[in-house]
Each structure stands twice: as C-alpha cells, then as structure tokens.
Design an enzyme around this catalytic site. Structure first.
Site, PDB file in Angstrom:
ATOM      1  N   LYS A 116      36.993  43.448  32.582  1.00  0.00           N
ATOM      2  CA  LYS A 116      37.063  43.884  33.970  1.00  0.00           C
ATOM      3  C   LYS A 116      36.842  45.407  34.404  1.00  0.00           C
ATOM      4  O   LYS A 116      36.235  45.387  35.703  1.00  0.00           O
ATOM      5  CB  LYS A 116      38.230  43.206  34.327  1.00  0.00           C
ATOM      6  CG  LYS A 116      38.682  41.734  34.278  1.00  0.00           C
ATOM      7  CD  LYS A 116      39.861  41.347  34.623  1.00  0.00           C
ATOM      8  CE  LYS A 116      39.915  39.845  34.543  1.00  0.00           C
ATOM      9  NZ  LYS A 116      39.919  39.288  33.281  1.00  0.00           N
ATOM     10  N   GLU A 200      45.391  46.951  40.165  1.00  0.00           N
ATOM     11  CA  GLU A 200      44.507  46.696  41.620  1.00  0.00           C
ATOM     12  C   GLU A 200      45.411  46.097  42.435  1.00  0.00           C
ATOM     13  O   GLU A 200      46.414  45.869  42.144  1.00  0.00           O
ATOM     14  CB  GLU A 200      43.455  45.882  41.433  1.00  0.00           C
ATOM     15  CG  GLU A 200      43.589  44.415  41.029  1.00  0.00           C
ATOM     16  CD  GLU A 200      42.438  43.626  40.782  1.00  0.00           C
ATOM     17  OE1 GLU A 200      41.609  43.934  40.183  1.00  0.00           O
ATOM     18  OE2 GLU A 200      42.548  42.231  40.907  1.00  0.00           O
ATOM     19  N   HIS A 235      48.196  31.149  38.532  1.00  0.00           N
ATOM     20  CA  HIS A 235      46.932  31.799  38.714  1.00  0.00           C
ATOM     21  C   HIS A 235      45.706  30.969  38.182  1.00  0.00           C
ATOM     22  O   HIS A 235      44.472  31.598  37.963  1.00  0.00           O
ATOM     23  CB  HIS A 235      46.787  33.146  37.652  1.00  0.00           C
ATOM     24  CG  HIS A 235      47.780  34.109  38.224  1.00  0.00           C
ATOM     25  ND1 HIS A 235      47.711  34.790  39.605  1.00  0.00           N
ATOM     26  CD2 HIS A 235      48.924  34.351  37.827  1.00  0.00           C
ATOM     27  CE1 HIS A 235      48.899  35.661  39.836  1.00  0.00           C
ATOM     28  NE2 HIS A 235      49.631  35.574  38.433  1.00  0.00           N
ATOM     29  N   ARG A 292      30.009  31.503  32.397  1.00  0.00           N
ATOM     30  CA  ARG A 292      29.932  30.267  31.869  1.00  0.00           C
ATOM     31  C   ARG A 292      29.841  28.989  32.808  1.00  0.00           C
ATOM     32  O   ARG A 292      29.729  29.378  34.096  1.00  0.00           O
ATOM     33  CB  ARG A 292      31.090  29.867  31.058  1.00  0.00           C
ATOM     34  CG  ARG A 292      32.449  30.327  32.044  1.00  0.00           C
ATOM     35  CD  ARG A 292      33.719  29.738  30.977  1.00  0.00           C
ATOM     36  NE  ARG A 292      34.956  30.266  31.754  1.00  0.00           N
ATOM     37  CZ  ARG A 292      35.591  29.686  32.929  1.00  0.00           C
ATOM     38  NH1 ARG A 292      34.818  28.666  33.440  1.00  0.00           N
ATOM     39  NH2 ARG A 292      36.559  30.011  33.343  1.00  0.00           N
TER      40      ARG A 292
END
Length: 522
Positions: A116, A200, A235, A292
């Site tokens: 990330k 973040e 999530h 993917r």
C-alpha cells in the site's frame, strides 16, 4: 488461445471460470484438497488433481504442487481466481519462470500494488488523489501521534500488505495508537508475513466506490463503470450494486478517468479494480488496486454485458482488447448479495457444516454463482462463501424487489446463512433511499435478530435427534412457502428410514420440496 487452463482455486469462483472456459472450448483442470474431494468444482472440471491436506498452506497455497499439477496435465495457463495465490507476485513470477501463463497482471505490478505504501507513492506521483496520511512505513509512536493530530482523528492504522480487512485498526484518540499498532502488526504478520503498518485518515461516513478496469498488453485500458460496495462487515463487502446513485455523470467521468490513470501509472494489464473512498463532500481518494478478479464482478457483467473472465483469458493470451471506452454502456441496475455460511446474530461468525437441503432461486434477471450443493460439507478451513446471488432489472427499485423475492426463494438448511439478514437490510429505509455508507451495519443493524418463527423452525432442522421434536411447538402463523419447505424437511427427518424415491421426471414442471424431500408425512 489456450487449449487447457488450470484453476488454482475452489468453490464458486472455480466454477465461474470453468463455465467461461467451456463456452470458449477450453478444457479445465481443477485442484483440490482432502476436504474438497467431493466439491462441485472437482465434479464439473475436465480433470482434477489432488494437491494435499486441507490446510491451505499444504494445498491451495502450495506453489510447488500447483505448478506440478499444471505440468502434469499440460495446462499452459493458470487462472488464480480470487484469494489464495491470486495476488502473490512470487507465484506469478514462478509461473512465468516455468513457462506457464499467469492469467493476471505482471509480477511487478502485483508487487507494487500489493504494497500500500508503494501504490500510494505511485498514485501521488501520477496525480491520483490519495487519502491524507503517511507514504512510508512507520512504527515510531511519536511520528504516528503527530501525523494523526495533523490530519485529525479518527485514523486508521493499516497493514502495508494484504487486504480482506486484516491488519486494520480504527483509532479515535492518541492513547489508542500504541495498542492499535501492536495488534494490527501482529495480525498482519500472521496473515501476510509482513508486520509493517502505516497511518491514514479514517472517514466515519464514507462510501466505497470502485471502478472495474481492463487493460491489454498493448497499452489499451478501459473502465467498465463503478460498483457501490459500502455495505461491509469486518471491512469486507457483503452487498454490492451498480450503478451508484450518488455519482453524477461528471463525477463518474472524473473517477473513471482517475481509475484509468491509476492503471496506466502502474503499468497494469488484465482485469483489475481501482478502489476509492468517497467522502460526504463527494471528494474521492485512491484506496488500492485489487490485482485480480473481484468477488463482485458479476454485477458489472450484468449491466455491461461483458464477460470479464473471457477478456481476462484473451488478454493473457496476448490479444488486443476488442472493446473501446465508447463501446461500454451500463444498462439497468444490478445488486449482489454474498451468501456465506455464517451467523449474522453472532457478528457473522463462520458456521461450517453439512448442507442438508438447498433450493436456489431462479427467474428472469436472477443469477446465482454457486459453489455448493445439497449434502456437501462446508469446511472450516476456507472462506465460508457459498454463493453470490445477483439480480438485474431496469431500475433500482425493481432490482430491490427482485432481490428480496430471490432471497425469499433461496432455501439452505443445515447451516446458518445471512439470507434473512440480507432481506431486512435491502428492504430497509436507508438502503431503499441509497443512504449506504461503510458504517451501514453498525448504524442500522448492530443488534439484528432473526424472525422468531423462522428461526425456531430452522433451529429444529439442526437438531441432532429430531425424533424428540414435537412439531406442535412450531408457530405456523403467517408461514410462507419458504417456511413450508423447512417444515417438510423436518417432517422428512422425523420419518425415520427413507423409502426409495422415484426420480423426478424432467417432463414435469420445476420440482417442489414436496416432490423431492422423500417420505415425509404430517
């Protein structure tokens, strides 16, 4: 074009790839573990190769065994599906080194976008907006605390590797950071072998909007519009739809352009998904690129008419995209519900076990990508997804009505599923009004309980000794056809030794539970 493809996966996604391969005249090779010897993907493939014990590391994550299976069967390409090795750059490189085509992006793209921090740097450099926060790994509590104070609480402590909701902790104040970093790092190390984290901004009222992309090996990239994926638990998405009602034509074009820019900046090829967060002010931020095929890809197929798996295979074979951006248009509205073996009354905990009876919904505009069948055991070793139920209609209201009816017609006995929860969620005022955010479940369904009458009857079906059950205890007030099927199943179990059944004639109408359940008597 490939003559044979090995599918390095299981369940409904393996069957999804098998179906497209059949249409293309390509033979398929399934792989399986001990617990999957009787799985549907093994039954419907042209060939099947045993990998090893049920533990994922010894079967579906065993690179050596999967490469050996491809060589043994002369499969020239491997489709990884989603999960398992689908986003493992080392496996993609291993395939390339062994002369086998990996149906997906390049190893370098997978590696860069799987981290990330690296992906945030790529997007920032290319002008794609990213969420406020760090662009480097950090475990210094002082730096993390100062950054959090600067961008404002709440914040996310997030693993740099992996996905699926693992290695993520929400932090609301500075005294929570130390524990959040420690627990997120532990979980990330266990799940991905990498304990690195970063920080973040966390948006308490945000939407999860993603864009489907296709990119060939010749520099051509298109997007196939958005998917609204805001309804999540832990999530992880459970209800998705397209199009998103919140996007104006101008915002849709802006986000689509950003998605193509993100793919181009990362030298992406094949199918992928660019994920964004959309805040309350309709500002969007890059989240990640899933390298993917997404679980929710069918709703895009339903509205665009594009077979994404077919294009994955053609791109991997070196073909140019036959579609241009102006060729892509979205028609109607599609919704997907993920049907898991899990208990929504217990925080969606997995509920493995044997499926005693199952009846799938059918009808115009209804698609059920299913990987199980009656009598099969749902194992505890893998993700408990059973199927993906998708509907398509001219309008969103019509799609909602169609999905509710399809869910009501979907009968699975023997294990817990979230079907009734899905009905309540989709029929709720907030969903009908498109007021869907990533905190939808916590806000509206945190203490959800199943309908008592139906719960009583399905619980009876799970009893180990049904001869002790008194059906007079069941309240039959306002019973619908789904409930009647449950009662028929219970009564059949009470009947003791089964008589031989005559096969149901294909010349008759669709079989009902009364035709198929056996020698039950009330």
């Amino acid at each position: 074009m490939f003559e044979k493809i090995l599918i390095a996966n299981r369940g409904e996604i393996a069957l999804r790839v098998i179906n497209t391969c059949r249409e293309m005249g390509i033979k398929t090779v399934a792989v399986y573990s001990d617990v999957d010897k009787k799985a549907a993907h093994v039954i419907f493939s042209d060939e099947a190769i045993y990998l090893g014990p049920s533990e994922p590391s010894l079967s579906y994550l065993n690179m050596d065994a999967i490469i050996a299976a491809a060589k043994q069967t002369n499969a020239r390409a491997i489709h990884p599906g989603y999960g398992f090795l689908s986003e493992n750059h080392e496996f993609a490189q291993r395939c390339r080194d062994e002369g086998i085509v990996f149906i997906g992006p390049s190893p370098k793209a997978i590696k860069n976008l799987g981290d990330k921090i690296t992906s945030r740097k790529i997007m920032e450099k290319s002008g794609v907006p990213i969420t406020p926060g760090l662009t480097c790994c950090e475990d210094d509590l002082g730096v993390l605390t100062n950054t959090a104070k600067k961008i404002g609480y709440p914040v996310l402590v997030k693993a740099t590797a992996g996905g699926g909701g693992k290695g993520i902790r929400i932090v609301h104040s500075s005294d929570q950071i130390e524990e959040a970093v420690a627990s997120a790092s532990r979980e990330a190390l266990k799940a991905f072998g990498n304990a690195e984290v970063y920080l973040e901004k966390f948006f308490t009222k945000a939407r999860h909007i993603e864009f489907q992309i296709l990119a060939d090996q010749h520099g051509n990239t298109i997007h196939l519009f958005e998917r609204e994926c805001s309804i999540q638990r832990r999530h992880q998405k459970i209800i998705e739809e397209t199009p998103s009602l919140i996007l104006t034509p101008e915002l849709r074009q802006e986000m689509g352009t950003a998605a193509i820019k993100a793919a181009t900046a990362s030298n992406y090829e094949n199918a992928g998904t660019v994920e964004f967060l959309l805040d309350e002010n309709n500002h969007f931020y890059f989240l990640e690129i899933n390298t993917r095929l997404q679980v929710e890809h069918p709703i895009t197929e339903m509205t665009t008419g594009v077979d994404l798996v077919k294009h994955q295979i053609e791109i991997a074979a070196g073909n140019r995209l036959t579609l241009k951006q102006e060729d892509i248009c979205s028609r109607g509205h599609a919704i997907e519900c993920r049907i898991y073996a899990e208990d929504p009354e217990r925080d969606f905990l997995p509920c493995p076990g044997k499926i005693e009876f199952m009846k799938e919904p059918t009808g115009p505009g209804i698609r059920n990508d299913c990987g199980v069948y009656p009598g099969v055991e749902v194992p505890m070793e893998y993700d408990p997804i059973l199927s993906k139920l998708i509907v398509h209609a001219e309008t969103r209201d019509q799609a909602i009505s169609k999905m509710i009816k399809a869910l009501q017609d979907y009968i699975i006995l023997g294990i817990k599923t979230p079907i009734e929860f899905m009905i309540d969620a989709i029929d709720s005022g907030p969903f009908r009004n498109a007021e869907v955010f990533t905190n939808f479940i916590e806000t509206h369904f945190s203490n959800w309980q199943a309908n008592k009458n139906l719960t009583d009857m399905t619980d009876l079906a799970d009893q180990p000794n049904l001869t002790d059950v008194d059906l007079t205890d069941v309240d039959l007030t306002d019973v619908d056809l789904t409930d009647i099927a449950v009662i028929a199943f219970i009564a059949d179990e009470l009947g003791g030794v089964k008589n031989n059944q005559q096969p149901f004639s294909k010349g008759k109408e669709t079989a009902t539970p009364f035709d198929t359940l056996g020698n039950w008597k009330l």
